[in-house]
Design a protein around this motif. Structure first.
Motif, PDB file in Angstrom:
ATOM      1  N   ARG B  56       3.272  -3.736  -2.853  1.00 26.48           N
ATOM      2  CA  ARG B  56       2.380  -2.346  -2.697  1.00 26.48           C
ATOM      3  C   ARG B  56       1.777  -1.877  -3.785  1.00 26.48           C
ATOM      4  NH1 ARG B  56      -0.752   1.121  -1.723  1.00 26.48           N
ATOM      5  NH2 ARG B  56      -0.366   3.122  -0.771  1.00 26.48           N
ATOM      6  N   CYS B 103       9.187   1.403  -0.002  1.00 28.64           N
ATOM      7  CA  CYS B 103       8.029   1.894  -0.039  1.00 28.64           C
ATOM      8  C   CYS B 103       8.335   3.255   0.963  1.00 28.64           C
ATOM      9  CB  CYS B 103       7.001   1.273   0.718  1.00 28.64           C
ATOM     10  SG  CYS B 103       5.408   1.918   0.714  1.00 28.64           S
ATOM     11  N   ALA B 104       7.632   4.413   0.593  1.00 29.41           N
ATOM     12  CA  ALA B 104       7.855   5.473   1.447  1.00 29.41           C
ATOM     13  C   ALA B 104       7.208   5.281   2.672  1.00 29.41           C
ATOM     14  CB  ALA B 104       7.065   6.756   0.529  1.00 29.41           C
ATOM     15  N   ALA B 216       7.284   4.458  -4.932  1.00 29.30           N
ATOM     16  CA  ALA B 216       6.068   5.147  -5.968  1.00 29.30           C
ATOM     17  C   ALA B 216       6.213   5.585  -7.217  1.00 29.30           C
ATOM     18  CB  ALA B 216       5.321   6.362  -4.900  1.00 29.30           C
ATOM     19  N   TYR B 241       2.545  11.157  -0.971  1.00 30.79           N
ATOM     20  CA  TYR B 241       4.044  11.054  -1.236  1.00 30.79           C
ATOM     21  C   TYR B 241       4.709  12.351  -1.170  1.00 30.79           C
ATOM     22  CZ  TYR B 241       2.797   6.299  -2.476  1.00 30.79           C
ATOM     23  OH  TYR B 241       2.373   4.963  -2.328  1.00 30.79           O
TER      24      TYR B 241
HETATM   25 MO   LIG Z   1       4.960   3.255  -1.634  1.00 31.81          MO
END
Ligand SMILES: [Mo]
Ligand SMILES: [Mo]
Lengths: 397, 397
Positions: B56, B103-104, B216, B241
Motif C-alpha cells: 500500500r 490497511c485501514a 497508515a 484515516y
Molecule cells: Mo492503509
C-alpha cells in the motif's frame, strides 16, 4: 438479651447485618443483595451517587472494624506483610480517578429474551460511574518489594475479600500483573467513593478498583493480596465470568477453553425514553438519552442513534460531566476509565405510529457493538452488548 | 545515453524506478502501487512472505542508498540528531516481533457493495503477518534524551517518509507518545522483514512498525522522527484515516469530529472456500479456513463459524504457527500483535443446495465484529470489519 437475639438471628441469617438500601432500587436478589437503579435515575448525574450505584454482592456484607482492619500482602520477596487502613492512608499518595464499573451480567435480560440463561436478570443499570480515591496498587507493591526480581516470575495479582460463604471460602479473583504494576493501569486500593468512606455495600473499608475491567475483579472488603505466577484458581476466575460461543451449552462447555473476562467490550444503552413509553404526536422533537462506555481505558468517541430500527443514524452529543457543566478534562489515550453520557434531540418522524429507537457506540479503537443478541448469546448471559433497542408509541394527546 | 533516457523517464514518470512485483498479486492501483495477494495464498503460511504481503504505497517508492541513509530525530532536549543505518544496527539491541499489519481499507469492497465509497477497492487480503526486527523506538528516544522533562510536554511522535509528492510533501503521520515510549508498546525502527533487509516496497532501509496500530502509521522509508506536543498536521492524520457515522456524507463531514485511527477493531475473514465456489455433494465434510486479528495487542480468543448464514455457530480451531508446527509461545496480555489462522472441518449439511458461510472473531476484551455492513458504512470505506460471508453452491459431481 437483645444482643443475644441479634446474634442468634445472625447465625440463622448471615444477611441480617446487611446495610439499609434505597427503596427505589430494583432488587434482582435479596440474599445476597443484588440491585440496580431505574434507568431514568442512572443518567441524571455524571457521577452516580452511591445509593443508586448498582450493588452486586456474592455473599453477605462483612462487618469490618476499620481500627482493627488489616490487609495481608503475600508473595513478595519480603514474605507476608500487613497494612492497616491508617498505613494505606498515610504511607502512600492519595490518588483519585473517575471510573465506570460494570457488572459482567449487565443487560443479561436481553439475552434471556432470546433463550434462558443462568444468572440474575439484570436490566441496563448494572453499571455506575464514581470517583474513587485511595493508594495506587502499584505504589503499594513497589514499596513492599515488587521489583525486577519478582517481575521474572510474577504474572498475576490475586485479591480476596473478607466476605465468606458457609464453608469459609472467601470471594477471590485475579488480574494480570501488568495491569497491577503499570504506571498507566491506575489500579487503586480505594478507601473513598465519591469523596466519602466507601459504603458497606461497596466494600468498606477498602475495595480494589481495577478501571476498565469487569466488576467481578474489583474485589470489595479486600482482605488479602497475593502476587503469584498463577491465575487465581477460584470458582469466579476459572468457572464463572467467561464468555462462550452461542453454540456452547452446559453439556459441552469447557471452562478452560475461554479466558477469564478482564477488559470489557464497548457498551451503550438508552435510558430515556423508556421501552413502551407513549410519545405525544404534538411534540416537534424527541430527546433520547443514555450512557456509553468501553473497557480497557478506550474512550467512547461516537454514539449513533436511530429512530427507525437501525436503517438511518444520527450522531448524539457526548458529555463527560453534568448537563450544563464543563466536561472533565480529556484523559491520556488508553486511560479513559469513565463513561460518556449522551443525548440526541431530533425531529419526531411525522407519520410514524411506533418508533424503534436504537443506539450503538464506537470506542477509540473503533470497536463497535454487534447488531443483534442471538450471535453473542452465551449460557451465562454475560457480555450482553448488542445494540440497545426500545420501542415507543406515538399517539395523539 | 541509456542512463540519460532512464533519467528522462524518471522525470516524466516518478514510478519508473518502482521495484518488480509478483505477478500473482491483485493490483488495485498501479501508480502508486497498491496490491494484495489472492486470499487462498494469504493463509497458506503463518508468516507472510514479503512477495505476497499487501503493498500500500501512497507515492512512488524512493530509492535510498543505505550507506548515506540518515534518520533525523528532532524535538528532544539535545536538538536535532541524525542516525545512520549502522547506528541503528549497532548502538541499540536488536528486537524481533511477529506482528500483523492491516490497511485501514482492508475489506473496503464489502462497503462498496452497500454504497460507493472513496478509496481503493481492497478485497480481504490487505493484511499480512511478518517477523520484524530492528531497534526499539523507546530505546532510541531514551538514548537521545527523552526523559521526565520531555514527558512533561511530549504527547505525540511524528514520522515522515522519504517518499514525496510533486510538491515535495513527504508522507507523514503520528502516534501517541505513550505507545512510542512504553516498555510494552514494542514499536520498532525495523530494518529487517522476515529475517532479511526490508524490501523496497515495504520501506527499505527502515520502516516504523507500530504493532496493533493501523498500517497508515507504520511509516515506510522513514526519514524523520519528531517528538511533539501536537498531533501531526498532515493530510493523512487530520483528513484521512478517520471513521465516521453511516449518516455522514461529504457535504457535512467534519474531520475534527473524529479521532485519527490508531488501534484497529477485531477482524476476521474466510480465505477458503472462495465466494462462489462449488462444493461436491459427495464430500462428507467441508473445511473452512481464514485469519483473525485484533488491534491494540488484544489476542483473538475465539472464532465462530456458521454454515447457515449466522443461525448456528461452531468454534474453529485457532493456530499461531504453520499447520502441523508448534504454535508460537503465548504473548503477555496486551501484546498479542500477531494474527491467528483458523480452520473448521464440519459435516456438510445434507440437504443444502447453497451455503452462506460466515465467520466472526472475539478478542481478549471480548469485543466482537458487527453483524452487517450498512451500520458501519462510512464515506471512506475504512474499518470494514463486519462478519465475513461467502456463498458456495453444493452440487453433484
Ligand atoms: Mo492503509
Ligand atoms: Mo459482576
Amino acid at each position: 438479651e437483645d444482643r443475644k437475639k441479634q446474634e442468634d438471628a445472625k447465625v440463622s441469617d448471615p444477611f441480617s447485618s446487611d446495610p439499609e438500601r434505597h427503596p427505589v432500587l430494583r432488587v434482582n436478589c435479596k440474599k445476597p443483595f443484588n440491585a440496580e437503579p431505574p434507568p431514568e435515575i442512572l443518567t441524571e448525574s455524571y457521577i452516580t451517587p452511591h445509593v443508586f450505584f448498582f450493588k452486586r454482592n456474592h455473599l453477605p456484607v462483612p462487618q469490618v472494624d476499620p481500627a482493627s482492619y488489616r490487609l495481608k500482602v503475600e508473595g513478595l520477596p519480603g514474605g507476608a506483610l500487613t497494612l492497616s487502613l491508617e498505613d494505606l492512608k498515610t504511607r502512600f499518595p492519595k490518588h483519585t480517578i473517575t471510573a465506570t464499573m460494570q457488572c459482567a451480567g449487565n443487560r443479561r435480560s436481553d439475552m434471556n429474551k432470546v433463550k434462558q440463561v443462568k444468572g440474575l436478570n439484570w436490566g441496563i443499570s448494572a453499571i455506575g460511574n464514581a470517583k474513587w480515591s485511595g493508594a495506587r496498587l502499584r505504589d503499594v507493591l513497589l514499596a513492599l518489594g515488587y521489583g525486577p526480581e519478582a517481575a521474572q516470575w510474577a504474572r498475576h495479582v490475586h485479591f480476596e475479600g473478607l466476605d465468606k460463604d458457609e464453608t469459609g471460602t472467601a470471594y477471590g479473583t485475579s488480574i494480570p500483573i501488568n495491569k497491577a504494576v503499570s504506571e498507566e493501569g491506575d489500579v487503586l486500593l480505594a478507601y473513598e467513593m465519591n469523596g466519602e468512606d466507601i459504603p458497606p455495600d461497596h466494600g468498606f473499608p477498602v475495595r480494589v478498583v481495577v478501571p476498565g475491567v469487569v466488576g467481578a475483579r474489583n474485589v470489595k472488603w479486600l482482605g488479602r493480596i497475593l502476587v503469584s505466577a498463577e491465575e487465581s484458581g477460584s470458582h469466579w476466575q476459572q468457572h464463572d465470568y467467561k464468555g462462550f460461543s452461542p453454540g456452547t451449552d452446559w453439556n459441552k462447555v469447557d471452562p478452560r477453553s475461554a479466558p477469564a473476562i478482564q477488559e470489557l467490550p464497548v457498551q451503550s444503552a438508552i435510558t430515556a425514553p423508556a421501552d413502551g413509553a407513549v410519545i405525544d404526536r404534538g411534540d416537534d422533537t424527541l430527546t433520547v438519552k443514555g450512557y456509553a462506555w468501553s473497557g480497557g481505558g478506550r474512550e467512547v468517541v461516537r454514539v449513533d442513534v436511530s429512530l427507525d430500527g437501525g436503517r438511518t443514524w444520527q450522531v448524539a452529543r457526548l458529555r463527560s460531566g453534568d448537563d450544563g457543566q464543563p466536561d472533565e478534562p480529556s484523559p491520556p489515550p488508553g486511560r479513559a476509565w469513565a463513561w460518556k453520557l449522551w443525548e440526541l434531540t431530533a425531529p419526531l418522524p411525522p407519520e410514524a405510529e411506533e418508533l424503534e429507537i436504537v443506539c450503538k457506540a464506537v470506542d477509540s479503537s473503533y470497536n463497535v457493538q454487534p447488531d443483534t443478541v442471538p450471535p453473542i448469546w452465551n449460557l451465562r448471559g454475560l457480555l450482553s452488548n448488542a445494540w440497545h433497542r426500545v420501542k415507543v408509541r406515538v399517539a395523539e394527546e
